[in-house]
Design a protein around this motif. Structure first.
Motif, PDB file in Angstrom:
ATOM      1  N   GLN A  48       0.825  -1.208   0.000  1.00 54.72           N
ATOM      2  CA  GLN A  48       0.000   0.000   0.000  1.00 54.72           C
ATOM      3  C   GLN A  48       0.861   1.262   0.000  1.00 54.72           C
ATOM      4  OE1 GLN A  48      -2.987  -0.395   3.093  1.00 54.72           O
ATOM      5  NE2 GLN A  48      -3.830  -2.228   2.123  1.00 54.72           N
ATOM      6  N   GLU A  49       1.983   1.248   0.703  1.00 50.03           N
ATOM      7  CA  GLU A  49       2.898   2.397   0.683  1.00 50.03           C
ATOM      8  C   GLU A  49       3.434   2.623  -0.725  1.00 50.03           C
ATOM      9  OE1 GLU A  49       5.899   1.576   3.610  1.00 50.03           O
ATOM     10  OE2 GLU A  49       4.565   2.066   5.283  1.00 50.03           O
ATOM     11  N   ALA A 142      -9.763  18.381   1.501  1.00 43.89           N
ATOM     12  CA  ALA A 142      -8.522  17.700   1.132  1.00 43.89           C
ATOM     13  C   ALA A 142      -8.810  16.296   0.635  1.00 43.89           C
ATOM     14  CB  ALA A 142      -7.575  17.649   2.330  1.00 43.89           C
ATOM     15  N   TYR A 143      -7.843  15.777  -0.112  1.00 46.19           N
ATOM     16  CA  TYR A 143      -7.845  14.371  -0.523  1.00 46.19           C
ATOM     17  C   TYR A 143      -6.905  13.621   0.402  1.00 46.19           C
ATOM     18  CZ  TYR A 143     -10.331  15.413  -4.822  1.00 46.19           C
ATOM     19  OH  TYR A 143     -11.283  15.792  -5.732  1.00 46.19           O
ATOM     20  N   PHE A 144      -7.357  12.476   0.859  1.00 47.62           N
ATOM     21  CA  PHE A 144      -6.579  11.653   1.784  1.00 47.62           C
ATOM     22  C   PHE A 144      -6.314  10.293   1.145  1.00 47.62           C
ATOM     23  CE2 PHE A 144      -8.722  14.730   4.364  1.00 47.62           C
ATOM     24  CZ  PHE A 144      -7.836  15.023   5.388  1.00 47.62           C
ATOM     25  N   LEU A 145      -5.104   9.787   1.319  1.00 43.73           N
ATOM     26  CA  LEU A 145      -4.743   8.436   0.905  1.00 43.73           C
ATOM     27  C   LEU A 145      -4.615   7.606   2.177  1.00 43.73           C
ATOM     28  CD1 LEU A 145      -1.972   9.288  -1.736  1.00 43.73           C
ATOM     29  CD2 LEU A 145      -4.377   8.728  -2.164  1.00 43.73           C
ATOM     30  N   PHE A 146      -5.610   6.773   2.423  1.00 44.80           N
ATOM     31  CA  PHE A 146      -5.661   6.006   3.663  1.00 44.80           C
ATOM     32  C   PHE A 146      -5.319   4.537   3.424  1.00 44.80           C
ATOM     33  CE2 PHE A 146      -8.788   9.382   4.891  1.00 44.80           C
ATOM     34  CZ  PHE A 146      -8.103   9.852   6.000  1.00 44.80           C
ATOM     35  N   PRO A 147      -4.404   3.983   4.228  1.00 40.96           N
ATOM     36  CA  PRO A 147      -4.149   2.541   4.146  1.00 40.96           C
ATOM     37  C   PRO A 147      -5.347   1.773   4.695  1.00 40.96           C
ATOM     38  CG  PRO A 147      -2.902   3.508   5.948  1.00 40.96           C
ATOM     39  CD  PRO A 147      -3.574   4.637   5.227  1.00 40.96           C
TER      40      PRO A 147
END
Length: 179
Positions: A48-49, A142-147
């Motif tokens: 995911q990272e 905002a846009y968030f990239l969540f694992p």
């Protein structure tokens, strides 16, 4: 007869005073299960990272890393001179959000989810949303990239969000009431 009675009492006392041995675990496989689970989670996190780093590299937006394990990029940010404050525990916040997969496919549209009223850290809500809301002032988005571990993790949501699926979530704070 009396001697037999004393003999039985003596025998019972002798047997009951024996040291008690602790029971040992029967299932020794649980340790290997935990070790395998740790290895599996490390692989999932690393994958995911890698996905997030590719998204950030290809994006024209500047992403900021949060110590909670996710990335975010402001769509609308208020100036630093603006006196509005970040939400604190107990404050009431109204927000809108949209959930996408990491490829940009919309899973849940903003209109279908509607406006959500939330008391910061006082109500049960998706951990991803809980952490994202605390980084936005009233009027910001905002846009968030969540694992996946901050989203639905191992279970998915049973509908559109899969197992261990990282998500891109857009959050916009529409109202912030300090309590």
């Amino acid at each position: 007869m009396k001697q037999l009675k004393y003999f039985i009492i003596h025998l019972v006392i002798t047997i009951s005073c024996k040291d008690i041995e602790p029971r040992r675990p029967i299932n020794k496989k649980s340790i290997s299960f935990i070790e395998n689970s740790i290895k599996r989670n490390k692989v999932i996190t690393k994958n995911q990272e890698s996905i997030f780093k590719n998204i950030i590299k290809e994006s024209k937006s500047k992403y900021i890393y949060s110590e909670k394990g996710f990335w975010y990029s402001f769509k609308k940010k208020l100036s630093s001179t603006n006196k509005k404050k970040l939400p604190k525990p107990g404050d009431q916040v109204s927000f809108e959000y949209q959930i996408e997969d990491v490829n940009g496919k919309i899973l849940y549209e903003k209109n279908s989810l509607g406006v959500v009223k939330y008391y910061v850290d006082k109500e049960d809500i998706l951990p991803a949303l809980r952490e994202g809301i605390k980084l936005l002032k009233n009027g910001e988005s905002a846009y968030f990239l969540f694992p996946s571990f901050l989203c639905h993790g191992y279970s998915g949501d049973g509908e559109k969000i899969g197992i261990n699926q990282p998500l891109k979530i857009f959050i916009e704070i529409t109202e912030h009431i300090k309590l």
